[in-house]
Design a protein around this motif. Structure first.
Motif, short mmCIF file in Angstrom:
data_model
loop_
_atom_site.label_atom_id
_atom_site.label_comp_id
_atom_site.label_asym_id
_atom_site.label_seq_id
_atom_site.Cartn_x
_atom_site.Cartn_y
_atom_site.Cartn_z
N ILE A 333 7.89 87.57 -38.29
CA ILE A 333 6.65 87.28 -39.45
C ILE A 333 5.56 86.76 -38.65
O ILE A 333 5.07 85.97 -39.39
N GLU A 414 4.34 89.28 -51.35
CA GLU A 414 5.48 89.93 -50.55
C GLU A 414 5.66 89.10 -49.38
O GLU A 414 6.68 88.81 -48.95
N ASP A 415 4.45 88.69 -48.74
CA ASP A 415 4.69 87.88 -47.61
C ASP A 415 5.04 86.42 -47.81
O ASP A 415 6.11 86.11 -46.95
N ARG A 417 7.30 85.99 -50.15
CA ARG A 417 8.88 86.41 -50.49
C ARG A 417 9.58 86.44 -48.98
O ARG A 417 10.60 85.87 -48.91
N ARG A 418 8.85 86.97 -47.88
CA ARG A 418 9.33 87.11 -46.54
C ARG A 418 9.73 85.78 -45.95
O ARG A 418 10.63 85.65 -45.34
N MET A 468 15.20 93.28 -48.08
CA MET A 468 14.38 92.25 -47.11
C MET A 468 15.50 91.14 -46.41
O MET A 468 15.42 91.19 -45.37
N SER A 471 17.17 93.20 -43.81
CA SER A 471 16.36 93.64 -42.40
C SER A 471 16.15 92.17 -41.71
O SER A 471 16.29 92.33 -40.35
N VAL A 472 15.99 91.05 -42.25
CA VAL A 472 15.57 89.92 -41.60
C VAL A 472 17.31 89.35 -40.78
O VAL A 472 17.25 88.90 -39.72
#
Length: 698
Positions: A333, A414-415, A417-418, A468, A471-472
């Motif tokens: 990120i 969305e950022d 949230r990540r 999400m 994937s992380v």
């Protein structure tokens, strides 16, 4: 040395002083105007207009209010001027007396004799002081030179500091008789300290009752050469965990298995522990670990006997894997992190912007006391704390973007949230790193608790339905799972040596991680720990003390004289025959079958094994070696990786140290490590008398 000091007049209460002055200035038939206070030996009375008077100090000529008409100010302030050293002339005299360094200099300024009502004089009461310290000691330049060398070693000062004019002037201002030496002479002093402490460490290592494990650090320079740092970790005869730097050796290629194997062999021979090597801990890159450790194991197994067929021999640094995983998830990120950094810079750019941001946060009623601050790129924990604080102010950043046209760096929904998902995983690593770094004695048993929880969380995350989260977690799990497969056996064996958990925690945690297949993995640990115990039974490591005892005692522990005088010798024979026909259960079985020791925060595992070493004479030796395995390369001398350091793996030697001779580099690194375990205090020279305190005798 005893010196007699005259007692200073005691300062009385204000009411008594005023009463004294009233008596002193009350007209009397026999002594009109006689002043009884001794303070008037240092003051004169000067009359000014309006019937007022002022007291003038005879030494400094400073005047003080004394009387205004019929009202008298008293003498408290006058006494303070004399007795408390406010008078500049008295200060000057005392300073000159101290510089003289003679017994007479210790006699303070005292007022003349007191007078009683009848006008007679008596000598004041005297107190006797015994004064001792450094004032009469002889200057020892060798001792000062030794402390200077230790200062250079411990604080990483360059050796050529002794030739810098400013430093030389500073030292000469302290004592002109101390002549600072040149660089070659200072190198000799540093090397002398290194050699002395090395001999002390050699004697200590010769007495350790168990095996030693090594930590290996790889260093590079701006040249083609490199260095290898080797530190030994062991548990001493008093069951205290210790780690000491052994060598800091120059090699042509520090990342070569051959060079590393040769360096380890030389170090083991130099420290007389060739037959006591137990494990080595590496922090090299994950991608090359398999080939690197396998080749290293093959090289050393030809020269040294490895326990458990080398399955425990190469251990990966736990702090290193935390750093690698944290770096990867942060890198995923990096664009969002850039926006957050720019956002914080924008808010912190001026007080008006900070006030505006604070007003927005107050209006939104954001319930947090965290402070926004930029991270340090070399410390991933600071990046995690920056992201965590930014999440709390997420709404404030969004509002700021709508009301300030000059700000356009706010991350999207969305950022955010990540960032939230990433922080949830970083928290696992952050809490684990804090746990191991805060342990006063990081014995190997504590690491299983941390590793299995992370393995379980990441295993569950990769099966999550949230794309999400999945994937992380995927890349994090790939690297940590590799560490788990390499080190789960040694981690599990270490926690079995904890009497609070034994195999029970392994069974519980494996059931969570592996589900229905857990028993297969538990059996690997169970078989491994029993096999290791059998090796300790078959190949006991004789200590120096045991060899000495063996020369004087029979196998039963009694001398020949005691045997002959023992009336129950037949009974001993009977017990020996019974032991042969009915052999006792192995210590490992007894240990595993006993109930678990209650868990409490103050539990000291090393002390428990120390107390129970008589019950488990062989198993306790195995526990000593296993608990002493270094699972991570703690931050310290020799460049061991920081728990939160981003630059894991090989480290770079600075230009100055790279320019020194290899033996001097080793002396500086090793001596710094050894000196940190020694008290740093100025020892009183032998020529000085007992303590620098002042004792009073009435």
């Amino acid at each position: 040395m005893e010196v007699v000091l005259s007692e200073q007049p005691e300062i009385r209460q204000h009411d008594d002083e005023e009463q004294e002055e009233e008596e002193a200035f009350t007209p009397q038939p026999s002594r009109r105007g006689r002043k009884k206070s001794a303070v008037w030996d240092h003051f004169t009375v000067e009359h000014i207009s309006g019937g007022c008077t002022r007291a003038c100090c005879k030494l400094c000529k400073q005047t003080f209010a004394y009387s205004s008409g019929s009202k008298i100010a008293g003498t408290s302030h006058l006494k303070r001027h004399i007795t408390l050293g406010s008078c500049p002339m008295i200060k000057s005299e005392k300073r000159a007396a101290r510089l003289a360094l003679t017994p007479s200099s210790l006699t303070p300024l005292t007022p003349p004799d007191h007078h009683d009502a009848a006008g007679s004089s008596e000598p004041p009461q005297k107190r006797r002081y015994r004064v001792s310290g450094f004032s009469t000691t002889l200057f020892d330049p060798e001792r000062s030179l030794n402390y200077l060398a230790k200062m250079i070693i411990m604080h990483d000062y360059p050796l050529h500091i002794v030739e810098q004019p400013a430093f030389v002037a500073f030292v000469e201002s302290l004592n002109p008789r101390f002549k600072v030496l040149d660089v070659p002479s200072m190198e000799a002093e540093v090397f002398s300290i290194y050699q002395r402490d090395k001999q002390n460490l050699l004697q200590e290592i010769a007495t350790i009752p168990g095996r030693m494990s090594l930590t290996i650090g790889l260093w590079t320079t701006s040249q083609t050469l490199g260095y290898i740092s080797l530190a030994g970790q062991y548990i001493d005869s008093d069951w205290k965990l210790k780690r000491r730097m052994l060598n800091f050796m120059m090699v042509s290629s520090p990342h070569s298995e051959n060079a590393l194997s040769e360096a380890i062999g030389l170090s083991l021979s130099e420290w007389n522990v060739k037959d006591r090597l137990f494990t080595i801990t590496l922090d090299n890159d994950c991608s090359s670990h398999d080939i690197y450790s396998a080749n290293l194991r093959d090289h050393l197994s030809n020269k040294h006997t490895l326990m458990l067929k080398g399955q425990l021999f190469v251990v990966r640094c736990y702090a290193h894997i935390l750093n690698v995983v944290a770096q990867d998830v942060i890198a995923s990120i990096h664009g969002i992190i850039y926006n957050i950094r720019e956002s914080i810079k924008f808010v912190k750019a001026s007080p008006s912007r900070e006030d505006k941001f604070a007003d927005i946060s107050h209006q939104l009623q954001i319930p947090t006391a965290k402070t926004l601050s930029l991270d340090m790129a070399t410390q991933w924990n600071s990046t995690y704390l920056m992201l965590q604080a930014s999440l709390d102010y997420m709404q404030a950043f969004n509002v700021l973007e709508t009301c300030d046209d000059s700000y356009n760096e706010s991350p999207s929904s969305e950022d955010w949230r990540r960032v939230e998902v990433v922080c949830s995983f970083l928290k696992l690593l952050y809490d684990s790193a804090n746990t191991i770094s805060s342990a006063s004695e990081p014995t190997s048993n504590i690491f299983f608790h941390e590793a299995w929880k992370i393995q379980l969380e990441l295993s569950n995350a990769v099966r999550s339905e949230d794309p999400m989260i999945k994937s992380v977690a995927k890349e994090m799990h790939e690297k940590f799972d590799k560490y788990w497969k390499d080190c789960s056996l040694v981690l599990a064996i270490a926690v079995v040596m904890d009497p609070r958990f034994k195999l029970k925690l392994v069974e519980f945690s494996f059931s969570k991680i592996y589900g229905a297949e857990s028993q297969r993995y538990v059996k690997v640990v169970s078989d491994g720990i029993r096999e290791l115990y059998e090796e300790y039974v078959a190949h006991p490591l004789q200590t120096k003390q045991e060899n000495e005892l063996g020369n004087h005692h029979l196998p039963g522990g009694k001398t020949e004289k005691e045997k002959k005088s023992d009336e129950l010798v037949d009974f001993d024979t009977y017990l020996s025959e019974m032991a042969e026909t009915e052999p006792a259960r192995p210590e490992i079985e007894q240990y595993l079958e006993e109930v678990l020791v209650p868990r409490h925060a103050e539990f000291d595992i090393l002390n428990w094994w120390k107390v129970n070493s008589l019950r488990y004479p062989t198993l306790s030796k195995m526990a000593r070696d296993v608990l002493g395995i270094p699972m991570f390369m703690a931050s310290g001398t020799g460049g061991a990786a920081s728990v939160f350091g981003v630059g894991a793996g090989s480290r770079v030697l600075d230009e100055y140290r790279s320019s020194l001779r290899p033996e001097m580099v080793e002396a500086l690194f090793c001596a710094k490590d050894w000196l940190q375990y020694q008290p740093i205090s100025v020892e009183q020279p032998a020529s000085a008398s007992a303590a620098g305190n002042v004792k009073m005798e009435m």
